[in-house]
Design an enzyme around this catalytic site. Sequence first.
Site, PDB file in Angstrom:
ATOM      1  N   TYR A  53       0.817  -1.209   0.000  1.00 18.65           N
ATOM      2  CA  TYR A  53       0.000   0.000   0.000  1.00 18.65           C
ATOM      3  C   TYR A  53       0.855   1.266   0.000  1.00 18.65           C
ATOM      4  O   TYR A  53       1.770   1.422   0.817  1.00 18.65           O
ATOM      5  CB  TYR A  53      -0.928   0.028   1.224  1.00 18.65           C
ATOM      6  CG  TYR A  53      -1.715   1.316   1.319  1.00 18.65           C
ATOM      7  CD1 TYR A  53      -2.735   1.580   0.427  1.00 18.65           C
ATOM      8  CD2 TYR A  53      -1.398   2.283   2.265  1.00 18.65           C
ATOM      9  CE1 TYR A  53      -3.445   2.762   0.467  1.00 18.65           C
ATOM     10  CE2 TYR A  53      -2.103   3.484   2.329  1.00 18.65           C
ATOM     11  CZ  TYR A  53      -3.121   3.720   1.426  1.00 18.65           C
ATOM     12  OH  TYR A  53      -3.804   4.893   1.469  1.00 18.65           O
ATOM     13  N   HIS A  83      -4.216  16.234  -2.994  1.00 18.21           N
ATOM     14  CA  HIS A  83      -4.615  16.383  -1.597  1.00 18.21           C
ATOM     15  C   HIS A  83      -4.494  17.824  -1.094  1.00 18.21           C
ATOM     16  O   HIS A  83      -4.813  18.104   0.059  1.00 18.21           O
ATOM     17  CB  HIS A  83      -3.782  15.454  -0.700  1.00 18.21           C
ATOM     18  CG  HIS A  83      -4.246  14.018  -0.769  1.00 18.21           C
ATOM     19  ND1 HIS A  83      -4.331  13.335  -1.943  1.00 18.21           N
ATOM     20  CD2 HIS A  83      -4.648  13.150   0.211  1.00 18.21           C
ATOM     21  CE1 HIS A  83      -4.760  12.098  -1.699  1.00 18.21           C
ATOM     22  NE2 HIS A  83      -4.963  11.977  -0.408  1.00 18.21           N
ATOM     23  N   ASN A 195       0.572  11.650   5.514  1.00 12.69           N
ATOM     24  CA  ASN A 195      -0.018  10.851   6.589  1.00 12.69           C
ATOM     25  C   ASN A 195       0.615  11.304   7.903  1.00 12.69           C
ATOM     26  O   ASN A 195       1.828  11.499   7.977  1.00 12.69           O
ATOM     27  CB  ASN A 195       0.287   9.376   6.369  1.00 12.69           C
ATOM     28  CG  ASN A 195      -0.921   8.592   5.893  1.00 12.69           C
ATOM     29  OD1 ASN A 195      -0.915   7.386   5.954  1.00 12.69           O
ATOM     30  ND2 ASN A 195      -1.958   9.263   5.433  1.00 12.69           N
ATOM     31  N   TYR A 280     -18.788  30.484  45.916  1.00  6.79           N
ATOM     32  CA  TYR A 280     -17.916  29.436  45.394  1.00  6.79           C
ATOM     33  C   TYR A 280     -16.805  29.969  44.499  1.00  6.79           C
ATOM     34  O   TYR A 280     -15.710  29.401  44.452  1.00  6.79           O
ATOM     35  CB  TYR A 280     -18.740  28.429  44.580  1.00  6.79           C
ATOM     36  CG  TYR A 280     -19.587  27.496  45.407  1.00  6.79           C
ATOM     37  CD1 TYR A 280     -19.639  27.579  46.792  1.00  6.79           C
ATOM     38  CD2 TYR A 280     -20.352  26.513  44.788  1.00  6.79           C
ATOM     39  CE1 TYR A 280     -20.419  26.719  47.539  1.00  6.79           C
ATOM     40  CE2 TYR A 280     -21.137  25.641  45.524  1.00  6.79           C
ATOM     41  CZ  TYR A 280     -21.178  25.755  46.899  1.00  6.79           C
ATOM     42  OH  TYR A 280     -21.949  24.895  47.616  1.00  6.79           O
ATOM     43  N   ARG A 283     -14.307  30.801  47.102  1.00  4.57           N
ATOM     44  CA  ARG A 283     -13.972  29.717  48.026  1.00  4.57           C
ATOM     45  C   ARG A 283     -13.444  28.468  47.301  1.00  4.57           C
ATOM     46  O   ARG A 283     -12.635  27.727  47.849  1.00  4.57           O
ATOM     47  CB  ARG A 283     -15.216  29.359  48.842  1.00  4.57           C
ATOM     48  CG  ARG A 283     -14.925  28.448  49.996  1.00  4.57           C
ATOM     49  CD  ARG A 283     -16.077  28.189  50.950  1.00  4.57           C
ATOM     50  NE  ARG A 283     -17.360  28.728  50.592  1.00  4.57           N
ATOM     51  CZ  ARG A 283     -18.493  28.017  50.672  1.00  4.57           C
ATOM     52  NH1 ARG A 283     -18.467  26.748  51.026  1.00  4.57           N
ATOM     53  NH2 ARG A 283     -19.650  28.586  50.368  1.00  4.57           N
ATOM     54  N   PHE A 329      -2.047   6.933  12.022  1.00  5.93           N
ATOM     55  CA  PHE A 329      -2.447   8.257  11.555  1.00  5.93           C
ATOM     56  C   PHE A 329      -3.740   8.735  12.207  1.00  5.93           C
ATOM     57  O   PHE A 329      -4.111   9.905  12.092  1.00  5.93           O
ATOM     58  CB  PHE A 329      -2.641   8.242  10.039  1.00  5.93           C
ATOM     59  CG  PHE A 329      -3.533   7.117   9.576  1.00  5.93           C
ATOM     60  CD1 PHE A 329      -4.895   7.128   9.827  1.00  5.93           C
ATOM     61  CD2 PHE A 329      -2.998   6.027   8.910  1.00  5.93           C
ATOM     62  CE1 PHE A 329      -5.707   6.085   9.424  1.00  5.93           C
ATOM     63  CE2 PHE A 329      -3.809   4.980   8.491  1.00  5.93           C
ATOM     64  CZ  PHE A 329      -5.172   5.010   8.757  1.00  5.93           C
ATOM     65  N   GLU A 415     -12.379   5.311   4.944  1.00  2.00           N
ATOM     66  CA  GLU A 415     -11.999   5.978   6.191  1.00  2.00           C
ATOM     67  C   GLU A 415     -13.296   6.291   6.940  1.00  2.00           C
ATOM     68  O   GLU A 415     -13.798   7.412   6.942  1.00  2.00           O
ATOM     69  CB  GLU A 415     -11.189   7.235   5.866  1.00  2.00           C
ATOM     70  CG  GLU A 415      -9.900   6.880   5.127  1.00  2.00           C
ATOM     71  CD  GLU A 415      -9.237   8.053   4.425  1.00  2.00           C
ATOM     72  OE1 GLU A 415      -9.705   9.197   4.599  1.00  2.00           O
ATOM     73  OE2 GLU A 415      -8.270   7.815   3.689  1.00  2.00           O
TER      74      GLU A 415
END
Length: 511
Positions: A53, A83, A195, A280, A283, A329, A415
């Site tokens: 791959y 990409h 990646n 609060y 405190r 990844f 994915e």
Amino acid sequence: MTETLVPGTVRLDQLETIWCEGRNAILDRMVRPQVEAAADLVRKAAEGNQAIYGVNTGFGKLASVKIPADQTATLQRNLILSHCCGVGEALDVATTRLMMVLKLMSLGRGASGVAWQTIELIEAMLAADVIPVVPDQGSVGASGDLAPLAHMAAVMIGEGEAWAGDARLPGAKALRRAGLEPIVLGPKEGLALINGTQFSTACSLVGLWGAWCNAQNCIVTAGLSTDAIMGSTAPLLDDIHTLRGHPGQIHAARAQRALMDGSEIRESHREGDARVQDPYCIRCQAQVSGAAIDLLRRAGDVLQIEANAVTDNPLVLVGEGRIVSGGNFHAEPVGFAADQIAMAISEIGAIAQRRVALMVDPNLSFDLPPFLTPEPGLNSGLMIAEVTTAALMSENKHLANPCTTDSTPTSANQEDHVSMAAHAARRLTRMNANLNAILGVEAICGVQGIGFRAPLKTSVPLQRVIARLREAIPAIEADRYLAPDLESAAALVRSGDLVSAAGLTMQIGEM
């Protein structure tokens, strides 16, 4: 100055120095043999017949398509160009530099299969101040931060855009101006560059450091607010916090108690004070900010591990002579850390805002004038400054909703579960800026309130804080245009100047 990094051992404080000071970074040359051994293994695999791959196949859903050996360079170049789909504003230069350093560290582990010259180009770009223009939207945090990292890699092959000093130039021109040449990507190199979780991790680290600065500021501003409303320091007693045992809570209480030690205002109402307990927001300050501190430390531990990790795919296991596909990844750990940081930021702001509201309310502020102005009615004082903090607090509450629970399938369902770590991390910048402003307003109110307690004085450390704030922001004696004052106060918080004036320093890794 240049930092020499040993991948796998880099600490958060080293990375913060690189980010904060704009330092260059190179890898320790001891890693080169491992890097080259991994690259050699990839080269041999690319020449073989077995489908591996990303080396000699397509990507994602196209992994079943075998690519001939003579087209692997084209495969990697096409991967980068296709990409480059980021949108939005350009990531700031300091964070982009940090992202590049993190990518260096990952490649330097010798499990990615890149050529040594690829590492050298990233180092040279940092040294020459050639910083890719990286859009900050487009990553879902698996399969890595593909789009942002592709914009970084595009410059390395002579495409995309880069900052060369102050000039925004085409990538090839920016490289030429620095005397650098683009590279031709070898087998798997494009995949190794895009990646990974380096965009999400860099943005999360910047968010972490901003949140840590705010957490320390919160201790200072809480001290100012407590003295302004003549609150009690009894809830800061060490025995209370050691009985519970949370380190952050113990630290916050000790730090605030030390800041307030010696205050004439505090000593003036130890006897005869009709109030039994404070609200609060006074405190429980140590419990809330202390819990945030502990959460930030845990997030820091996760991000330090991730910064040193190998997060691309497939991985080159040199010792076994294998190239294997995995899922490092997936940025789920980073997304969780960013979500935790967001919660801490939101809660620090929530309790600080209540202290602001306490100080401007004459029914609760123990005889301070309404809205902290000498002539209420004619003047509105800090009325709307408090409203602004409420708006920012509410915005941060919405932004703090978790991102990691919002997965969506992508890439034709290959994915099918993603982390959403990228925007989980990017929102932290906005949230920290909101918190800077909230704490800045609290500082203004606290200092203004302490002024009304004269001739009684606060402690020496808090007097130094007041002096530093008064250098930038005069006392508010009558209504004036307040926006610049709020801006100045936020800047004092963001820079850490108030923390330094108080003498309060603690690194995130300290216990």
